[in-house]
Design a protein around this motif. Structure first.
Motif, PDB file in Angstrom:
ATOM      1  N   TYR A  11       0.823  -1.215   0.000  1.00 40.17           N
ATOM      2  CA  TYR A  11       0.000   0.000   0.000  1.00 40.17           C
ATOM      3  C   TYR A  11       0.854   1.261   0.000  1.00 40.17           C
ATOM      4  O   TYR A  11       1.864   1.340   0.700  1.00 40.17           O
ATOM      5  CB  TYR A  11      -0.880   0.062   1.251  1.00 40.17           C
ATOM      6  CG  TYR A  11      -2.148  -0.733   1.167  1.00 40.17           C
ATOM      7  CD1 TYR A  11      -3.257  -0.249   0.488  1.00 40.17           C
ATOM      8  CD2 TYR A  11      -2.232  -1.966   1.793  1.00 40.17           C
ATOM      9  CE1 TYR A  11      -4.430  -0.985   0.427  1.00 40.17           C
ATOM     10  CE2 TYR A  11      -3.402  -2.712   1.735  1.00 40.17           C
ATOM     11  CZ  TYR A  11      -4.500  -2.216   1.051  1.00 40.17           C
ATOM     12  OH  TYR A  11      -5.653  -2.947   0.991  1.00 40.17           O
ATOM     13  N   LEU A  13      -0.235   4.622   1.259  1.00 41.22           N
ATOM     14  CA  LEU A  13      -1.305   5.285   2.004  1.00 41.22           C
ATOM     15  C   LEU A  13      -1.029   6.778   2.032  1.00 41.22           C
ATOM     16  O   LEU A  13       0.132   7.195   2.020  1.00 41.22           O
ATOM     17  CB  LEU A  13      -1.353   4.746   3.429  1.00 41.22           C
ATOM     18  CG  LEU A  13      -1.490   3.232   3.546  1.00 41.22           C
ATOM     19  CD1 LEU A  13      -1.123   2.780   4.954  1.00 41.22           C
ATOM     20  CD2 LEU A  13      -2.889   2.801   3.187  1.00 41.22           C
ATOM     21  N   PHE A  15      -2.182  10.412   4.222  1.00 38.17           N
ATOM     22  CA  PHE A  15      -2.846  10.872   5.446  1.00 38.17           C
ATOM     23  C   PHE A  15      -2.512  12.338   5.674  1.00 38.17           C
ATOM     24  O   PHE A  15      -1.354  12.739   5.566  1.00 38.17           O
ATOM     25  CB  PHE A  15      -2.354  10.051   6.643  1.00 38.17           C
ATOM     26  CG  PHE A  15      -2.906  10.493   7.968  1.00 38.17           C
ATOM     27  CD1 PHE A  15      -4.184  10.131   8.357  1.00 38.17           C
ATOM     28  CD2 PHE A  15      -2.142  11.267   8.829  1.00 38.17           C
ATOM     29  CE1 PHE A  15      -4.692  10.540   9.586  1.00 38.17           C
ATOM     30  CE2 PHE A  15      -2.634  11.674  10.059  1.00 38.17           C
ATOM     31  CZ  PHE A  15      -3.915  11.300  10.438  1.00 38.17           C
ATOM     32  N   GLN A  25      -5.641   8.748  15.599  1.00 36.44           N
ATOM     33  CA  GLN A  25      -6.005   8.230  14.279  1.00 36.44           C
ATOM     34  C   GLN A  25      -4.765   7.844  13.474  1.00 36.44           C
ATOM     35  O   GLN A  25      -4.727   6.806  12.825  1.00 36.44           O
ATOM     36  CB  GLN A  25      -6.823   9.268  13.504  1.00 36.44           C
ATOM     37  CG  GLN A  25      -7.428   8.727  12.222  1.00 36.44           C
ATOM     38  CD  GLN A  25      -8.535   7.730  12.494  1.00 36.44           C
ATOM     39  OE1 GLN A  25      -9.523   8.061  13.115  1.00 36.44           O
ATOM     40  NE2 GLN A  25      -8.360   6.506  12.057  1.00 36.44           N
ATOM     41  N   TYR A  29      -3.857   4.036  12.093  1.00 34.96           N
ATOM     42  CA  TYR A  29      -3.553   3.700  10.697  1.00 34.96           C
ATOM     43  C   TYR A  29      -2.188   3.031  10.561  1.00 34.96           C
ATOM     44  O   TYR A  29      -2.034   2.070   9.806  1.00 34.96           O
ATOM     45  CB  TYR A  29      -3.604   4.941   9.809  1.00 34.96           C
ATOM     46  CG  TYR A  29      -4.992   5.472   9.551  1.00 34.96           C
ATOM     47  CD1 TYR A  29      -6.070   4.615   9.351  1.00 34.96           C
ATOM     48  CD2 TYR A  29      -5.228   6.836   9.485  1.00 34.96           C
ATOM     49  CE1 TYR A  29      -7.346   5.104   9.111  1.00 34.96           C
ATOM     50  CE2 TYR A  29      -6.495   7.334   9.227  1.00 34.96           C
ATOM     51  CZ  TYR A  29      -7.554   6.466   9.047  1.00 34.96           C
ATOM     52  OH  TYR A  29      -8.802   6.954   8.790  1.00 34.96           O
ATOM     53  N   LEU A 108       3.303   5.411   4.252  1.00 37.16           N
ATOM     54  CA  LEU A 108       2.265   6.411   4.447  1.00 37.16           C
ATOM     55  C   LEU A 108       2.853   7.767   4.078  1.00 37.16           C
ATOM     56  O   LEU A 108       3.891   8.158   4.623  1.00 37.16           O
ATOM     57  CB  LEU A 108       1.784   6.412   5.896  1.00 37.16           C
ATOM     58  CG  LEU A 108       0.647   7.386   6.211  1.00 37.16           C
ATOM     59  CD1 LEU A 108      -0.342   6.741   7.176  1.00 37.16           C
ATOM     60  CD2 LEU A 108       1.182   8.677   6.801  1.00 37.16           C
ATOM     61  N   LYS A 137      -4.347   4.145  -1.164  1.00 40.73           N
ATOM     62  CA  LYS A 137      -5.516   4.353  -0.298  1.00 40.73           C
ATOM     63  C   LYS A 137      -5.339   5.678   0.420  1.00 40.73           C
ATOM     64  O   LYS A 137      -4.333   5.901   1.072  1.00 40.73           O
ATOM     65  CB  LYS A 137      -5.639   3.202   0.693  1.00 40.73           C
ATOM     66  CG  LYS A 137      -6.891   3.274   1.553  1.00 40.73           C
ATOM     67  CD  LYS A 137      -7.087   1.968   2.303  1.00 40.73           C
ATOM     68  CE  LYS A 137      -8.333   1.976   3.144  1.00 40.73           C
ATOM     69  NZ  LYS A 137      -9.567   2.032   2.408  1.00 40.73           N
ATOM     70  N   HIS A 138      -6.345   6.543   0.270  1.00 38.35           N
ATOM     71  CA  HIS A 138      -6.322   7.855   0.922  1.00 38.35           C
ATOM     72  C   HIS A 138      -7.124   7.757   2.219  1.00 38.35           C
ATOM     73  O   HIS A 138      -8.325   7.509   2.210  1.00 38.35           O
ATOM     74  CB  HIS A 138      -6.896   8.921  -0.010  1.00 38.35           C
ATOM     75  CG  HIS A 138      -6.199   8.972  -1.332  1.00 38.35           C
ATOM     76  ND1 HIS A 138      -4.894   9.418  -1.453  1.00 38.35           N
ATOM     77  CD2 HIS A 138      -6.590   8.589  -2.571  1.00 38.35           C
ATOM     78  CE1 HIS A 138      -4.527   9.333  -2.723  1.00 38.35           C
ATOM     79  NE2 HIS A 138      -5.530   8.829  -3.417  1.00 38.35           N
ATOM     80  N   LEU A 139      -6.442   7.956   3.329  1.00 37.62           N
ATOM     81  CA  LEU A 139      -7.054   7.834   4.655  1.00 37.62           C
ATOM     82  C   LEU A 139      -7.544   9.196   5.134  1.00 37.62           C
ATOM     83  O   LEU A 139      -6.935  10.210   4.867  1.00 37.62           O
ATOM     84  CB  LEU A 139      -6.019   7.281   5.636  1.00 37.62           C
ATOM     85  CG  LEU A 139      -5.353   5.964   5.201  1.00 37.62           C
ATOM     86  CD1 LEU A 139      -4.201   5.619   6.140  1.00 37.62           C
ATOM     87  CD2 LEU A 139      -6.366   4.842   5.143  1.00 37.62           C
ATOM     88  N   LYS A 140      -8.624   9.172   5.880  1.00 31.68           N
ATOM     89  CA  LYS A 140      -9.191  10.419   6.416  1.00 31.68           C
ATOM     90  C   LYS A 140      -9.202  10.386   7.920  1.00 31.68           C
ATOM     91  O   LYS A 140      -9.155   9.410   8.562  1.00 31.68           O
ATOM     92  CB  LYS A 140     -10.600  10.651   5.901  1.00 31.68           C
ATOM     93  CG  LYS A 140     -10.605  10.939   4.417  1.00 31.68           C
ATOM     94  CD  LYS A 140     -11.975  11.340   3.976  1.00 31.68           C
ATOM     95  CE  LYS A 140     -11.950  11.683   2.492  1.00 31.68           C
ATOM     96  NZ  LYS A 140     -13.207  12.136   2.008  1.00 31.68           N
TER      97      LYS A 140
END
Length: 140
Positions: A11, A13, A15, A25, A29, A108, A137-140
């Motif tokens: 991945y 990622l 953030f 958070q 992650y 990340l 993958k875009h994390l919120k």
């Protein structure tokens, strides 16, 4: 094993810490996605809160056995979602270096903007994806 197999289960990622008051958070992650390296893609690893300064993030990552790298060339000078590197001559080499790190595990990309749709880290992730075809993958 071909190159696409090397990265197919990895991945990239993204953030953004936004106005978050703590690391909860972020740490969740890092653990849930088994992140091996945090790549700070801010043109200056500073923030409104000292908590999000690069040195503080680096210390936090080290305490979790996670590598931290600041890549100023992957920062943004446009002030918008479109990516304009402060040092474009370094971008290709830095992207290739990060691609090698992804071969070792999930990364990340860290930036300040909470909303990925408003942040250049999406473009950085897309450039990496073109190099190595890892999942983004875009994390919120």
């Amino acid at each position: 094993m071909n190159i696409s197999e090397t990265f197919s289960n990895k991945y990239i990622l993204t953030f953004g810490y936004g106005n978050r008051k703590d690391y909860s958070q972020f740490l969740e992650y890092l653990q849930n996605f088994d992140v091996k390296c945090v790549i700070d893609v801010r043109k200056s690893p500073r923030a409104w809160s000292r908590r999000w300064y690069g040195d503080k993030i680096e210390n936090l990552c080290q305490s979790k056995n996670i590598q931290y790298i600041s890549k100023v060339s992957l920062g943004n000078t446009s002030g918008k979602a479109n990516w304009v590197s402060p040092t474009p001559e370094k971008v290709d080499a830095d992207l290739c270096e990060i691609a090698e790190i992804v071969a070792q595990g999930n990364i990340l990309l860290l930036c300040a903007e909470l909303d990925p749709a408003r942040c250049h880290r999406v473009e950085v992730a897309n450039c990496l994806n073109k190099l190595i075809s890892a999942q983004v993958k875009h994390l919120k």
